[in-house]
Every structure is written in structure tokens, then in C-alpha cells.
Scaffold this motif. Structure first.
Motif: not given
Length: 79
Positions: A1-15
Motif C-alpha cells: 500500500m505504501v508503494f501505491f502512494k509513492v506511485w500516486q505522488t509521482a504521477s501527480l507531480y509528473h502531471l
């Protein structure tokens, strides 16, 4: 679950920063602004994507440099 949040953060900043990159040609220093945003996307989001995909935090050492690149890009708009 922690790594899913890291992925979400990365995609938000990327967007968000990719959308901001579209405005680079109308800034006073487009090369500096665009370069710093691109470096930030690669360093921060790329590192976060790697950490989330491999599920290993040892690859997270480059992320702070990406964050500083983002700060530098936004600061370059003031000058």
C-alpha cells in the motif's frame, strides 16, 4: 500500500509539472524554466516510479535533487 502512494505522488507531480512545462515558451527564461522542470520530472517522478515499481527504497536518493529542480524552476519565474 505504501508503494501505491509513492506511485500516486509521482504521477501527480509528473502531471502538474508537465502541464506547467507547456507554459515554458511564454516565460522570460524558457530554457532555464523548461530545463529545470524536465530535470525535476526525471529526477523526482522517475525516482518515485522506480521505488514504487521495484518496491525498494534504496533507489530514492535522487528524489531530493528533483525537488530542488522543481523549486528552482518555480523560482526562475520571479526573475
Amino acid at each position: 500500500m505504501v508503494f501505491f502512494k509513492v506511485w500516486q505522488t509521482a504521477s501527480l507531480y509528473h502531471l502538474v509539472h508537465t502541464a506547467a512545462l507547456v507554459a515554458a515558451p511564454i516565460t522570460s527564461h524558457p530554457n532555464i524554466y523548461g530545463s529545470l522542470l524536465t530535470a525535476g520530472i526525471l529526477a523526482f517522478s522517475g525516482t518515485c516510479y522506480t521505488v514504487a515499481y521495484l518496491e525498494d527504497r534504496k533507489y530514492s536518493k535522487l528524489a531530493p535533487f528533483g525537488g530542488f529542480a522543481f523549486i528552482g524552476a518555480w523560482a526562475s519565474l520571479m526573475f
